[in-house]
Each structure stands twice: as structure tokens, then as C-alpha cells.
Design a protein around this motif. Structure first.
Motif, PDB file in Angstrom:
ATOM      1  N   GLY A   1     -13.214  19.180  -7.263  1.00  0.00           N
ATOM      2  CA  GLY A   1     -12.024  18.057  -7.797  1.00  0.00           C
ATOM      3  C   GLY A   1     -12.311  16.807  -7.990  1.00  0.00           C
ATOM      4  O   GLY A   1     -13.443  16.396  -8.338  1.00  0.00           O
TER       5      GLY A   1
ATOM      6  N   ASN B   1      -7.796  21.956  -5.745  1.00  0.00           N
ATOM      7  CA  ASN B   1      -7.567  21.068  -6.542  1.00  0.00           C
ATOM      8  C   ASN B   1      -6.959  19.762  -6.114  1.00  0.00           C
ATOM      9  O   ASN B   1      -5.959  19.194  -6.768  1.00  0.00           O
ATOM     10  N   TRP B   2      -7.225  19.267  -5.041  1.00  0.00           N
ATOM     11  CA  TRP B   2      -6.801  18.144  -4.518  1.00  0.00           C
ATOM     12  C   TRP B   2      -7.473  16.909  -5.250  1.00  0.00           C
ATOM     13  O   TRP B   2      -8.650  16.936  -5.422  1.00  0.00           O
TER      14      TRP B   2
ATOM     15  N   LYS C   1      -1.120  17.271  -8.969  1.00  0.00           N
ATOM     16  CA  LYS C   1      -1.953  17.498  -8.042  1.00  0.00           C
ATOM     17  C   LYS C   1      -1.645  16.681  -6.542  1.00  0.00           C
ATOM     18  O   LYS C   1      -1.024  15.735  -6.552  1.00  0.00           O
TER      19      LYS C   1
ATOM     20  N   GLY D   1      -1.613  11.669  -9.139  1.00  0.00           N
ATOM     21  CA  GLY D   1      -1.240  12.972  -8.668  1.00  0.00           C
ATOM     22  C   GLY D   1       0.051  13.412  -9.207  1.00  0.00           C
ATOM     23  O   GLY D   1       0.364  14.710  -9.285  1.00  0.00           O
TER      24      GLY D   1
END
Length: 445
Positions: A337, A295-296, A262, A257
Motif C-alpha cells: 500500500g 489497502n491502508w 482508504k 484517505g
């Protein structure tokens, strides 16, 4: 009623629009004498965030006005009460305007009927246009921006309260979207780490697969949109991380991430799984609705509890447990996602899920070379090591995971602090290693 506050300027034309609309209802029932543009000619100048949001989502005047109608109570609690009181010739109930009151909120809250009255009046063609704003095919529903609250069975659906997503409320009131709070409605925690990608020590084969995952996170949207693969590929990407505890699965998700920009959320399965029929599906539906279009990266740690093997149906409990797995399979497959499932044992995951993973990545116990690096990275840079502490010897003699090595170093550091020293000694490391072996019921050589 006007205000000069920049945050509230968009409400000035809305107040005039509502006042004129009520007056029109009594003077010239059924019609509009002016179009929306006459009231909101400079909407893109008076509101700081709605214009940008409108452009990003290709919204038009009707949709922008509905957003203003929805946000008004969040900006000024008495907005509708003041406008309506100042515009109605006589006090009393005005059912055409709709509206409701909240459990805690004492002011007027707009409903679908409010939108119908203000935006369409008695014009059936315009009323159909307003109905479309609340349809499942509209961008408001697809992106979980705005919707109508469910009403008791048999009541008109448009009598439901207009609900604006908390993300939009945050954006339109503060200029930024706050992270969702951990709760029963959102059983997930933001996952972050202060470590860097260089701190990650993995087997070369594992690291190569992680790099391939990173490539999808970076270019997945381009592949689907610009390269027109939407009709050929399912949305999103699904990966399984499996291997012994402490081998870097959670850390990898966090660093992935960080590196791709993200947000990563770890799902708390204890709050998702429920013994009551239908509650698990409901909890997951709320979670995925929040995550949609964000978009996690969703990280299901110890995923066996949710994505485990289906059983043969012996009773009603087995039947509904299998339905939960099928529902999860459907939701995970349609999330646009990255979804990462983490398990200590690959064989615990239902084969129906395994077939749908684009990546199945094994996190093995670190070998000697990896353990040497883990020991070196774990020691504090400003702390002195005793002469008999040799990372190579520790790595060769003791088979430990990365998490276990960190625990050992933490134990030794605390021992040193308790002695008032800034030097780690071998005996403390040895005691720490022994504690880790005892946790797993292993015998030290």
C-alpha cells in the motif's frame, strides 16, 4: 447439538461432521465414509459471510471447513466440549483429536492436530493437503487470515493452536470488520478529519505532487494487475512529506484517505521504538502484518526517529540500531500500500530510504497568497469580524503556518466567548499571534 440462530447455522453440519469422524475413528479406523461435500452441501447458503469470503479468496471445501473449525469457539464457547463429550464412547484423553485450553478461555481450542484428525484421519495424502493449508505459500498465510500458534522448540508444529485473525472473527460473527484498537500490538491510530479537500491550502507545486499521489492510490492496483507490471515494479508506493511544522503534512494524509476511500493510520513511534534488542523489529512486524492486504495508508509522523541516518558502528548499540533501519527499509519496500513518511527536515532521513521514495514532496511555509486563504478559511463563518481585521494585512505582515493561524483564531474565539460576544477583535488576534511567535522564540515586527 443444533441451533436455529442464523449466526450459528454453519456449526450444525460441523457438529455432525465431528461426531461422525470420531465414530469412524473407532468403528473404521483411518478412513472416511463420506466426503466433506456430504456434510457441507449448502455451506454457501447457511453462513452469511464465509461464502462471500470464500469466493473472494477462491477457497475450496477443505479450506472452508478449516475456517468453520477455527471460528466455532468464537461462536459457541462450549461447542467442542459438547460435541466431543457426546461422541466419545469413553471419557479420557484423546490425543489424536489434539486441542488445547487457553489462559482465560476454559473451553476446547482446536489445534493443527485437530484439523489433521478431522480433515485427513490417517490418510497421508490428505494429511499433506492439510499441512499445505498452514504453509507460508497458502492464501491463509499470505493474507494473514489463519495460522498456527508457535509452539516450544522441539514440539510438533501442528500442536499449535489454530489462530483466526481478529478481522475474520469480526467479519464472521458481526458481519463487518472493526477497526483495530490502539495498543502495544497495534501502535497506530486511525487518522481522520472533518475538513474537506477544499479546506487544504498548499503551494501549487505541492498540490500538483499530491494529486499525482492520489492518482497512484486510485490506479495502482490496475497498473500492477491488469497492466501486468508486477514483475517490473516493486509493490506499494512510498512518499516523503518534509517541511516545517504546521504546513499541512498530517492534514494532507488524512484528506488523501478521505478522497480515495482508504483508511489512514498514524504510527505512534514512541510505542514502536524500543531500547531492547529486537523489540522494535517485532513491533513493526506486528504492525505490517495487520496492515497487509488492507489497502491502508500508513503515516509515519516525525519519521526521523525510525528512518534516520545510519551511524558508523562503534559499539553493539550502533550495530543493532543500523539493523533496525535495514529491517524497516525491507518492510516498507514490500508493503503493497501507500507509506508516507513525514519529517520536518529532509536531510534527517537516511539516503537509503530517500532513493526508494517515488515521491519527495516539500511542504513550504505558506506564502502571502496562501496565508490570505488560510486566514479566510480559519474564521468562523457565523462570527462577525471587527472592521480593523484585514486578512490581507495579516497575511502580509505575519509569517505563520496554517496550524499557527488556526491556533491564533482559536485563541481569539475563546476570548470573544469569554466576553459573551460573537465578534472577533484585532487585539485578541494580535495577542494570539504574539503567543505563536513566542513559542518559536521569534520576535514580532
Amino acid at each position: 447439538m443444533e441451533t436455529n440462530s442464523p449466526s450459528f447455522r454453519a456449526l450444525n453440519p460441523l457438529a455432525k461432521f465431528i461426531g461422525d469422524r470420531i465414530k469412524q475413528h473407532f468403528d473404521t479406523p483411518g478412513g472416511f465414509t463420506r466426503e466433506l461435500e456430504a456434510y457441507f452441501p449448502d455451506l454457501f447458503e447457511t453462513s452469511a459471510q464465509i461464502p462471500v469470503f470464500a469466493q473472494e479468496n477462491s477457497l475450496k471445501e477443505l479450506e472452508n471447513t478449516l475456517l468453520c473449525i477455527a471460528i466455532a469457539p468464537h461462536l459457541q464457547p462450549d461447542f467442542y466440549d459438547r460435541v466431543i463429550k457426546g461422541s466419545l464412547p469413553l471419557s479420557g484423553d484423546f490425543p489424536q483429536l489434539g486441542g488445547t485450553r487457553g489462559k482465560n478461555f476454559r473451553g476446547f481450542l482446536p489445534t493443527g492436530e485437530t484439523a489433521l484428525f478431522l480433515l485427513a484421519g490417517d490418510d497421508m495424502k490428505k494429511r499433506m493437503e492439510v499441512y499445505e493449508l498452514f504453509s507460508e505459500d497458502h492464501v491463509f498465510a499470505k493474507k494473514h487470515i489463519l495460522w498456527l500458534e508457535e509452539v516450544p522448540e522441539g514440539e510438533p508444529c501442528m500442536s499449535g493452536r489454530i489462530i483466526l485473525s481478529q478481522e475474520c472473527v469480526d467479519l464472521f460473527t458481526t458481519g463487518k470488520v472493526a477497526r483495530p484498537k490502539f495498543s502495544l500490538n497495534f501502535p497506530a491510530q486511525f487518522l481522520e478529519t472533518k475538513m474537506d479537500w477544499e479546506d487544504l491550502v498548499l503551494h501549487p507545486d505541492t498540490l500538483q505532487q499530491i494529486n499525482e499521489l492520489e492518482i497512484w492510490v486510485k490506479y495502482g492496483k490496475i497498473l500492477m494487475k491488469d497492466w501486468e507490471m508486477e514483475g517490473k515494479l516493486k509493490p506499494g508506493y512510498r512518499a516523503l512529506f518534509h517541511g516545517p511544522p504546521g504546513t499541512g503534512k498530517t492534514l494532507t494524509a488524512s484528506l488523501l484517505g478521505n478522497k480515495t476511500g482508504k483508511e489512514v493510520y498514524r504510527i505512534d513511534l514512541s510505542m514502536v521504538v524500543s531500547k531492547f534488542i529486537g523489540e522494535t523489529e517485532k513491533n513493526l512486524a506486528n504492525l505490517f502484518a495487520k496492515a497487509e492486504n488492507k489497502n491502508w495508508i500508513l503515516f509515519f509522523d516525525e519519521a526521523d526517529a525510525l528512518f534516520g541516518k545510519r551511524t558508523s558502528v562503534r559499539d553493539a548499540h550502533d550495530k543493532y540500531a543500523n539493523q533496525e533501519v535495514s529491517y524497516l527499509l525491507q518492510r516498507v519496500e514490500h508493503y503493497d500500500g501507500l507509506v508516507i513518511l513525514s519529517s520536518n527536515f529532509k536531510n534527517n532521513i537516511d539516503e537509503a530510504f530517500s532513493r526508494r521514495f517515488q515521491s519527495i514532496i516539500y511542504f513550504p511555509m505558506p506564502g502571502v497568497d496562501e496565508r490570505v486563504l488560510l486566514w479566510k478559511k480559519a474564521f468562523p463563518s457565523k462570527i462577525q469580524l471587527a472592521n480593523d481585521i484585514n486578512p490581507y494585512a495579516l497575511a502580509q505582515k505575519y509569517e505563520l503556518s496554517g496550524a499557527e493561524i488556526i491556533n491564533v483564531v482559536q485563541f481569539a474565539c475563546l476570548r470573544a466567548l469569554d466576553r459573551g460576544e460573537e465578534k472577533l477583535i484585532f487585539n485578541d488576534l494580535y495577542e494570539g499571534i504574539k503567543k505563536e511567535f513566542q513559542k518559536e522564540g521569534r520576535i514580532m515586527r
